[in-house]
Design a protein around this motif. Structure first.
Motif, PDB file in Angstrom:
ATOM      1  N   THR A 361       0.850  -1.191   0.000  1.00 57.76           N
ATOM      2  CA  THR A 361       0.000   0.000   0.000  1.00 57.76           C
ATOM      3  C   THR A 361       0.884   1.239   0.000  1.00 57.76           C
ATOM      4  OG1 THR A 361      -0.127   0.026   2.426  1.00 57.76           O
ATOM      5  CG2 THR A 361      -1.862  -1.162   1.238  1.00 57.76           C
ATOM      6  N   ILE A 362       0.328   2.344  -0.496  1.00 56.71           N
ATOM      7  CA  ILE A 362       1.049   3.621  -0.527  1.00 56.71           C
ATOM      8  C   ILE A 362       0.219   4.633   0.239  1.00 56.71           C
ATOM      9  CG2 ILE A 362       2.156   5.341  -1.991  1.00 56.71           C
ATOM     10  CD1 ILE A 362       2.011   3.308  -4.269  1.00 56.71           C
ATOM     11  N   ASP A 363       0.795   5.212   1.288  1.00 57.11           N
ATOM     12  CA  ASP A 363       0.026   6.127   2.117  1.00 57.11           C
ATOM     13  C   ASP A 363      -0.252   7.435   1.377  1.00 57.11           C
ATOM     14  OD1 ASP A 363       2.491   7.313   2.061  1.00 57.11           O
ATOM     15  OD2 ASP A 363       2.589   7.739   4.205  1.00 57.11           O
ATOM     16  N   ALA A 364      -1.269   8.119   1.799  1.00 58.16           N
ATOM     17  CA  ALA A 364      -1.675   9.441   1.294  1.00 58.16           C
ATOM     18  C   ALA A 364      -2.255   9.421  -0.107  1.00 58.16           C
ATOM     19  CB  ALA A 364      -0.505  10.429   1.338  1.00 58.16           C
ATOM     20  N   ASP A 366      -4.904   7.773  -1.231  1.00 57.90           N
ATOM     21  CA  ASP A 366      -6.360   7.797  -1.233  1.00 57.90           C
ATOM     22  C   ASP A 366      -6.933   9.183  -0.981  1.00 57.90           C
ATOM     23  OD1 ASP A 366      -6.363   5.090  -1.702  1.00 57.90           O
ATOM     24  OD2 ASP A 366      -6.514   4.553   0.415  1.00 57.90           O
ATOM     25  N   ASN A 367      -6.120  10.083  -0.413  1.00 64.60           N
ATOM     26  CA  ASN A 367      -6.613  11.414  -0.066  1.00 64.60           C
ATOM     27  C   ASN A 367      -6.388  12.445  -1.165  1.00 64.60           C
ATOM     28  OD1 ASN A 367      -7.301  10.422   2.512  1.00 64.60           O
ATOM     29  ND2 ASN A 367      -5.221  10.801   3.267  1.00 64.60           N
ATOM     30  N   LEU A 401       6.427   9.947   0.263  1.00 63.66           N
ATOM     31  CA  LEU A 401       5.424   8.905   0.454  1.00 63.66           C
ATOM     32  C   LEU A 401       6.073   7.718   1.159  1.00 63.66           C
ATOM     33  CD1 LEU A 401       3.527   8.767  -2.979  1.00 63.66           C
ATOM     34  CD2 LEU A 401       2.694   9.743  -0.841  1.00 63.66           C
ATOM     35  N   LYS A 402       5.257   6.900   1.740  1.00 59.75           N
ATOM     36  CA  LYS A 402       5.735   5.661   2.352  1.00 59.75           C
ATOM     37  C   LYS A 402       5.002   4.489   1.717  1.00 59.75           C
ATOM     38  CE  LYS A 402       6.968   7.516   6.906  1.00 59.75           C
ATOM     39  NZ  LYS A 402       8.430   7.301   6.750  1.00 59.75           N
ATOM     40  N   THR A 404       4.242   0.459   2.236  1.00 61.41           N
ATOM     41  CA  THR A 404       4.266  -0.563   3.283  1.00 61.41           C
ATOM     42  C   THR A 404       3.879  -1.905   2.683  1.00 61.41           C
ATOM     43  OG1 THR A 404       1.959  -0.166   3.897  1.00 61.41           O
ATOM     44  CG2 THR A 404       3.635   1.139   5.034  1.00 61.41           C
ATOM     45  N   VAL A 414       8.423  -1.041   5.771  1.00 60.49           N
ATOM     46  CA  VAL A 414       8.121   0.330   5.368  1.00 60.49           C
ATOM     47  C   VAL A 414       9.334   0.901   4.662  1.00 60.49           C
ATOM     48  CG1 VAL A 414       7.435   2.635   6.126  1.00 60.49           C
ATOM     49  CG2 VAL A 414       6.598   0.626   7.362  1.00 60.49           C
ATOM     50  N   ASP A 416      10.634   4.605   2.575  1.00 64.82           N
ATOM     51  CA  ASP A 416      10.350   5.972   2.164  1.00 64.82           C
ATOM     52  C   ASP A 416      10.572   6.111   0.659  1.00 64.82           C
ATOM     53  OD1 ASP A 416       9.725   6.909   4.736  1.00 64.82           O
ATOM     54  OD2 ASP A 416      11.859   7.155   5.213  1.00 64.82           O
TER      55      ASP A 416
END
Length: 606
Positions: A361-364, A366-367, A401-402, A404, A414, A416
């Protein structure tokens, strides 16, 4: 947009067709003696990747007859090679087939040049291998603004992960079910090659891995009612079972064996559950199969079964198989001709089984506003294949981005991801083929006309074939000042529905519209009649057929050593009329490798 029949009667094989997956032939119109024939060939291809090493192989061997007999004319060969693995990476050149002189070196970038005066053209292909120095998983994000002619004015992004040197990493335990089509169309060579590839895959399983086999036609034939450990005795036993039970029969029922496989893998723990679907046919309930699999996979545990699909020939719906792999966070591959089944399938099994990072998954993401990701469900990272995920977005992109995921020991991972502008990397060209294929699968599944139009616009802009455009040969003529030269008609992409009168006059220029060059959406009639892959091939133009037979029978390497030396010597004694015929035959063949996309640093099966 329109149906294929709209232009079928003007699309003849001699005007342009694939005689092999990597060989495209078309007939050059009659040219005057003494004319210079100019042919410009361009293509894109994937980099091969194995054990942390990237390999590039470019056709650079020329048949002897391109040099006039008895003449020693100095010629210049030139190769310019630029390697860009992305920001923040180190490159190490391993091997090369031609002496390259290093011109520039930067972080993640190398530039080389080969230039030489020769009496005979190169007799060996150009090969180059390099490694990206890292002992761990790493990646990054590249951003780029769209061009002014891009129909989608959202910004582009490309997220990539490299597996690094994973020799010290613990491997995932696997629970694998092979779901194999044994319908009548698979008889003889397709089934024999599939069995050979299957035996090789089973032999590479570790003793703690588990497996099962489900063969299907109208009925299903399951090796065992439960998963079996891959011990030496079990592999020997299942090999005997395959030899006895892989017998071609009538019918093709894909949903039933897939449901059985999902049921057997529903309680998997501490392992990667995998389903490998191999088929050469189409079925009427393909969209229903995708819906059922999507529902089943949504309700699975922390690591749901991965669905990997492999298509054989042109009668199966390759976009259904690609969509099924997207839904199952798996991988897709195909063998379009019978000669490549075993090799490609073995490589596919090895690659898809080499998971090093799961549930990515890649954070941020979805926003973000207006974001679209290709593929929509991120597959696992494989040790034999870097992961490339692209897309479009609106607004501001985060500076970091991170990513995971889950490692084989069930620990969380995780990393970066540094975000950088791709100022000198043509992302739109590099990613076009992958995005067109993925969007075509979505367009087929949703039957979305707007999405079909989007794919058509992307195809026309990039010049990459699609199911919603047609390739045309556009006749061009030089001015009077260049009367001594003749130019081969250009290939262009146009919308698939063009009025018949435009087939002879397109903006004042004569065109020939080729038949569809894509794999298509399957053939239900051929599947129902159990037609074998390859039997649909049309008769080649006489010149192309002679060329292929000569290439395969004489020296066995197409376009490499088409004629033996005695034949070349005889050709040098031909009269003018025979020489003209031979010249037109040679000029009629052009090799265009346009199946595969040169992704940023992508995996290797093409």
């Amino acid at each position: 947009m329109g149906e294929k029949n709209d232009v079928e009667k003007v699309a003849k094989a001699e005007n342009g067709a694939f005689i092999k997956p990597h060989i495209f032939t078309f007939t050059v119109p009659l040219v005057d003696g003494g004319s210079n024939l100019s042919i410009k060939v361009s293509w894109s291809q994937r980099l091969l990747h194995s054990k942390g090493q990237f390999s590039l192989s470019i056709p650079f061997s020329f048949p002897q007859y391109v040099t006039p007999a008895g003449k020693k004319i100095s010629k210049k060969e030139k190769i310019q090679l630029n390697v860009d693995s992305g920001p923040g990476t180190g490159l190490l050149c391993e091997t090369t087939s031609h002496p390259l002189k290093e011109q520039r070196r930067q972080v993640g970038k190398l530039g080389f040049l080969y230039e030489s005066e020769v009496l005979q053209w190169s007799s060996s292909d150009f090969t180059f291998t390099y490694t990206v120095s890292s002992s761990h998983i790493f990646g990054g994000v590249l951003l780029q603004s769209p061009s002014i002619v891009d129909s989608d004015q959202r910004d582009m992004f490309c997220f990539y992960l490299f597996p690094g040197n994973q020799q010290s990493q613990k491997a995932f335990r696997k629970e694998v079910i092979f779901v194999v089509d044994v319908s009548g169309s698979m008889r003889e060579k397709p089934l024999d090659d599939t069995k050979s590839a299957l035996f090789a895959a089973l032999s590479k399983l570790d003793p703690e891995d588990s497996f099962n086999i489900i063969a299907f036609n109208a009925d299903t034939y399951r090796y065992s009612s439960r998963m079996e450990l891959a011990t030496e005795q079990a592999i020997e036993k299942v090999t005997q079972w395959i030899n006895m039970n892989f017998v071609a029969g009538d019918g093709t029922n894909i949903l039933l064996p897939l449901n059985q496989a999902m049921e057997m893998l529903c309680n998997t723990r501490d392992a990667i559950p995998m389903v490998f679907l191999i088929t050469d046919g189409s079925v009427e309930d393909e969209r229903q199969i995708c819906d059922v699999m999507s529902s089943l996979l949504t309700n699975q545990g922390s690591i749901c079964p991965r669905v990997h699909t492999f298509g054989i020939g042109t009668f199966c719906n390759h976009y259904f198989l690609r969509m099924l792999a997207i839904i199952g966070r798996g991988h897709y591959d195909a063998a379009s001709d019978a000669d490549s089944i075993e090799v490609r399938m073995k490589a596919f099994f090895d690659r898809a089984s080499s998971t090093v990072l799961a549930n990515i998954t890649i954070d941020a993401m979805d926003n973000m506003d207006g974001i679209e990701v290709y593929p929509s469900r991120i597959p696992d990272l494989l040790s034999e294949s870097p992961l490339i995920v692209s897309g479009r977005y609106q607004g501001a992109f985060p500076e970091t981005l991170k990513a995971t995921g889950i490692l084989a020991d069930s620990s969380n991972f995780v990393v970066d991801l540094k975000v950088q502008k791709a100022n000198d990397i043509p992302l739109d060209k590099i990613l076009a083929k992958q995005e067109i294929d993925l969007l075509t699968a979505r367009a087929w599944f949703s039957d979305d006309r707007e999405l079909q139009n989007k794919v058509a616009r992307m195809s026309i802009k990039s010049g990459i074939i699609s199911e919603y455009t047609r390739t045309i040969l556009l006749e061009t003529q030089r001015g009077k000042e260049d009367m001594g030269s003749t130019r081969v008609p250009e290939h262009k992409q146009v919308p698939s529905k063009i009025e018949q009168q435009k087939a002879t006059d397109f903006k004042g220029q004569k065109i020939i519209m080729l038949r569809s060059l894509g794999p298509g959406f399957g053939n239900l009639t051929a599947t129902a009649e159990n037609l074998s892959p390859g039997c649909e091939e049309e008769k080649l133009p006489e010149a192309a057929e002679i060329f292929v037979k000569a290439a395969s029978n004489c020296c066995g390497k197409l376009c490499g050593r088409c004629c033996c030396m005695c034949c070349i010597q005889n050709c040098s004694r031909m009269n003018d009329q025979c020489a003209i015929v031979l010249t037109q035959l040679c000029g009629a063949i052009a090799c265009l490798g346009c199946f595969s996309c040169c992704e940023l640093c992508c995996s290797g099966n093409d």
